[in-house]
Design an enzyme around this catalytic site. Structure first.
Site, PDB file in Angstrom:
ATOM      1  N   CYS A  62      41.854 -52.629 -57.710  1.00 23.44           N
ATOM      2  CA  CYS A  62      40.409 -52.536 -58.240  1.00 23.44           C
ATOM      3  C   CYS A  62      40.438 -52.080 -59.924  1.00 23.44           C
ATOM      4  O   CYS A  62      39.664 -51.508 -59.918  1.00 23.44           O
ATOM      5  CB  CYS A  62      39.303 -51.978 -57.319  1.00 23.44           C
ATOM      6  SG  CYS A  62      40.026 -52.780 -55.949  1.00 23.44           S
ATOM      7  N   HIS A  64      39.489 -45.702 -49.880  1.00 21.89           N
ATOM      8  CA  HIS A  64      41.158 -45.959 -49.642  1.00 21.89           C
ATOM      9  C   HIS A  64      40.502 -48.049 -49.795  1.00 21.89           C
ATOM     10  O   HIS A  64      39.495 -48.044 -49.986  1.00 21.89           O
ATOM     11  CB  HIS A  64      41.953 -46.233 -48.619  1.00 21.89           C
ATOM     12  CG  HIS A  64      41.838 -44.665 -47.737  1.00 21.89           C
ATOM     13  ND1 HIS A  64      43.330 -44.445 -47.809  1.00 21.89           N
ATOM     14  CD2 HIS A  64      41.145 -43.973 -47.383  1.00 21.89           C
ATOM     15  CE1 HIS A  64      43.395 -43.690 -47.614  1.00 21.89           C
ATOM     16  NE2 HIS A  64      42.271 -42.791 -47.292  1.00 21.89           N
ATOM     17  N   HIS A  65      41.638 -48.392 -50.449  1.00 26.95           N
ATOM     18  CA  HIS A  65      41.441 -49.821 -50.690  1.00 26.95           C
ATOM     19  C   HIS A  65      41.562 -50.296 -49.754  1.00 26.95           C
ATOM     20  O   HIS A  65      42.022 -50.981 -48.579  1.00 26.95           O
ATOM     21  CB  HIS A  65      42.519 -50.590 -51.633  1.00 26.95           C
ATOM     22  CG  HIS A  65      42.583 -51.577 -52.384  1.00 26.95           C
ATOM     23  ND1 HIS A  65      41.727 -52.239 -53.215  1.00 26.95           N
ATOM     24  CD2 HIS A  65      42.817 -52.985 -51.744  1.00 26.95           C
ATOM     25  CE1 HIS A  65      41.502 -53.600 -53.074  1.00 26.95           C
ATOM     26  NE2 HIS A  65      42.252 -54.133 -52.578  1.00 26.95           N
ATOM     27  N   CYS A  66      40.497 -51.660 -49.344  1.00 25.04           N
ATOM     28  CA  CYS A  66      40.712 -52.276 -47.561  1.00 25.04           C
ATOM     29  C   CYS A  66      41.185 -54.179 -48.517  1.00 25.04           C
ATOM     30  O   CYS A  66      40.555 -54.588 -49.027  1.00 25.04           O
ATOM     31  CB  CYS A  66      38.913 -52.609 -47.677  1.00 25.04           C
ATOM     32  SG  CYS A  66      39.129 -53.255 -45.908  1.00 25.04           S
ATOM     33  N   SER A  67      42.112 -54.536 -47.728  1.00 30.36           N
ATOM     34  CA  SER A  67      42.867 -55.958 -48.098  1.00 30.36           C
ATOM     35  C   SER A  67      41.772 -56.997 -47.944  1.00 30.36           C
ATOM     36  O   SER A  67      41.712 -57.320 -47.997  1.00 30.36           O
ATOM     37  CB  SER A  67      44.078 -56.161 -47.276  1.00 30.36           C
ATOM     38  OG  SER A  67      43.721 -55.730 -45.869  1.00 30.36           O
ATOM     39  N   HIS A  75      37.888 -51.048 -40.814  1.00 33.90           N
ATOM     40  CA  HIS A  75      37.717 -52.374 -41.643  1.00 33.90           C
ATOM     41  C   HIS A  75      36.977 -53.572 -39.685  1.00 33.90           C
ATOM     42  O   HIS A  75      38.698 -53.121 -39.065  1.00 33.90           O
ATOM     43  CB  HIS A  75      38.566 -53.596 -41.898  1.00 33.90           C
ATOM     44  CG  HIS A  75      37.652 -55.027 -42.743  1.00 33.90           C
ATOM     45  ND1 HIS A  75      37.139 -55.157 -43.673  1.00 33.90           N
ATOM     46  CD2 HIS A  75      38.091 -56.083 -42.106  1.00 33.90           C
ATOM     47  CE1 HIS A  75      36.761 -56.309 -43.822  1.00 33.90           C
ATOM     48  NE2 HIS A  75      37.113 -56.705 -42.239  1.00 33.90           N
ATOM     49  N   CYS A  76      36.606 -53.429 -39.575  1.00 34.11           N
ATOM     50  CA  CYS A  76      35.647 -53.513 -38.462  1.00 34.11           C
ATOM     51  C   CYS A  76      36.023 -54.603 -38.399  1.00 34.11           C
ATOM     52  O   CYS A  76      34.233 -55.679 -38.385  1.00 34.11           O
ATOM     53  CB  CYS A  76      34.900 -53.112 -37.413  1.00 34.11           C
ATOM     54  SG  CYS A  76      34.151 -53.470 -35.894  1.00 34.11           S
ATOM     55  N   CYS A 107      37.969 -51.352 -53.414  1.00 31.77           N
ATOM     56  CA  CYS A 107      38.161 -49.740 -52.142  1.00 31.77           C
ATOM     57  C   CYS A 107      36.783 -49.565 -52.291  1.00 31.77           C
ATOM     58  O   CYS A 107      35.623 -49.333 -52.337  1.00 31.77           O
ATOM     59  CB  CYS A 107      38.131 -49.537 -53.960  1.00 31.77           C
ATOM     60  SG  CYS A 107      40.366 -48.874 -53.752  1.00 31.77           S
ATOM     61  N   CYS A 134      38.771 -56.529 -47.686  1.00 28.48           N
ATOM     62  CA  CYS A 134      37.508 -57.331 -48.576  1.00 28.48           C
ATOM     63  C   CYS A 134      37.584 -56.990 -49.846  1.00 28.48           C
ATOM     64  O   CYS A 134      36.985 -57.613 -50.600  1.00 28.48           O
ATOM     65  CB  CYS A 134      36.100 -55.321 -48.125  1.00 28.48           C
ATOM     66  SG  CYS A 134      36.213 -54.936 -46.481  1.00 28.48           S
TER      67      CYS A 134
HETATM   68 ZN   LIG Z   1      40.801 -50.921 -54.461  1.00 21.81          ZN
HETATM   69 ZN   LIG Z   2      37.047 -53.980 -44.979  1.00 22.48          ZN
END
Ligand SMILES: [Zn+2]
Ligand SMILES: [Zn+2]
Length: 374
Positions: free
Chosen positions: A128, A137-140, A152-153, A145, A142
């Site tokens: 990002c 935190h970065h969600c892979s 992530h659900c 960040c 989505c």
């Molecule tokens: Zn990120």
């Molecule tokens: Zn996510």
């Protein structure tokens, strides 16, 4: 269309499968309860009315909080956390990690950041291209960040974080109440149908006032499904209640955030009641409604440790060896934020080496540790 695009589209569609599954189970449970149980099985009008009113109340709250958890977009860091164009170009040109860290440290100087990576580096997201705020935190899944990311659900096909954590907790709470109510009210009919089935199979079936129809199938399954979901959600809900009481995200429970004095899993904990307010807000009347009332902006969190003056690190590091490990790497600090001042107003404070007033008067610069645990 490029194969990677097709793959991404397929992944996006498949990600909705768990949500559709839950929606179908909920829709079926609504039909089974309202039509098969209340309309076809229960004969007493009073019982029917009470059951239907309470059922619809818990159903609406459950669907409302589930909807909000799914469709509230995860909050991302504001533009102030993005590197300026010149910094970004310079960062990309640099190949040595130390020089890159220098650029980041300079850019993070005025940002409200308290935590670093375990190796004391500024937390930066290459994907990002921004400096990560505390708890971000970065969600892979989505590919962005997410502020105060929890996890992530897949069951909501969304990231659970600062923007929807309260909704997620209420979703767990109302699904528990929904399952509990359904299981408790269906139980007596479940037992009647069950014994009826067993007697029939034994060819010793007396006359029974229950309709021997497909309602039997729905009522039996309704009990099994409600009980099964209740048991599985209960442990998850209990775990999140514990996390809220400690002001910890799931990620932080597994890996403690690193502050100036090292990793501290209780770094954001302000005491149980204040921790609760951080998620649910100051006004109790909104606590049980899935409307956003969490405190703060998701980037700036009050911590137990408040740095009064970063230049005088040696004062506090004398007694705490852990702090000296980062002494040769300047740590970004922030001035006391409004939220911190609000907390400081009403809380007892412990100042190393005397009262805060004395230190201010004498010009002594101290590292103030705010004791917020009640
Ligand atoms: Zn990120
Ligand atoms: Zn996510």
């Amino acid at each position: 269309m490029a194969p990677s695009h097709v793959l991404k589209c397929c992944q996006r569609v498949l990600a909705w499968v768990p949500v559709v599954f839950i929606a179908l189970v909920v829709a079926w449970s609504y039909y089974a309860y309202v039509v098969e149980l209340c309309a076809f099985t229960i004969t007493s009008t009073g019982e029917k009315v009470v059951y239907l009113v309470v059922f619809h109340l818990s159903f609406v709250m459950f669907v409302w909080s589930y909807w909000k958890t799914i469709f509230t977009s995860p909050a991302s860091p504001s533009d102030e956390f993005c590197l300026s164009k010149s910094d970004k170009e310079q960062y990309e040109r640099e190949e040595r990690p130390e020089s890159q860290q220098d650029i980041l440290r300079r850019a993070a100087k005025d940002l409200p950041i308290y935590t670093t990576t375990a190796s004391r580096a500024i937390r930066y997201c290459d994907r990002c291209q921004l400096i990560k705020p505390d708890r971000c935190h970065h969600c892979s899944a989505c590919d962005l960040c997410v502020l105060k990311m929890d996890h992530h659900c897949p069951w909501v096909n969304n990231c659970v974080g600062f923007s929807n954590y309260k909704f997620f907790l209420l979703f767990l709470l109302y699904s528990l109440l929904y399952c509990l109510f359904v299981a408790a009210t269906v139980l007596q009919y479940f037992i009647k149908f069950w014994t009826l089935c067993r007697r029939k199979s034994a060819e010793n079936c007396p006359k029974n006032d229950l309709p021997d129809s497909h309602a039997k199938f729905h009522v039996l399954f309704l009990f099994f499904v409600a009980a099964m979901f209740f048991i599985s959600i209960l442990s998850l809900f209990s775990y999140h209640c514990w996390l809220v009481s400690k002001n910890r995200s799931t990620i932080e429970a597994f890996r403690a955030p690193t502050f100036r004095n090292g990793p501290d899993k209780n770094g954001f904990s302000l005491g149980c009641s204040k921790n609760l307010k951080e998620v649910f807000g100051d006004e109790k009347k909104y606590w049980l409604l899935p409307v956003f009332t969490s405190l703060g902006d998701g980037c700036n969190f009050p911590t137990r440790l408040v740095i009064m003056d970063p230049e005088q690190l040696t004062v506090s590091s004398q007694n705490e060896p852990a702090k000296s490990s980062g002494a040769n790497q300047p740590f970004p600090v922030r001035p006391l934020s409004e939220s911190q001042n609000r907390l400081l107003d009403n809380e007892s404070q412990w100042v190393e080496g005397g009262s805060e007033e004395e230190n201010v008067k004498s010009g002594a610069k101290k590292h103030v540790i705010v004791s917020l645990e009640s």
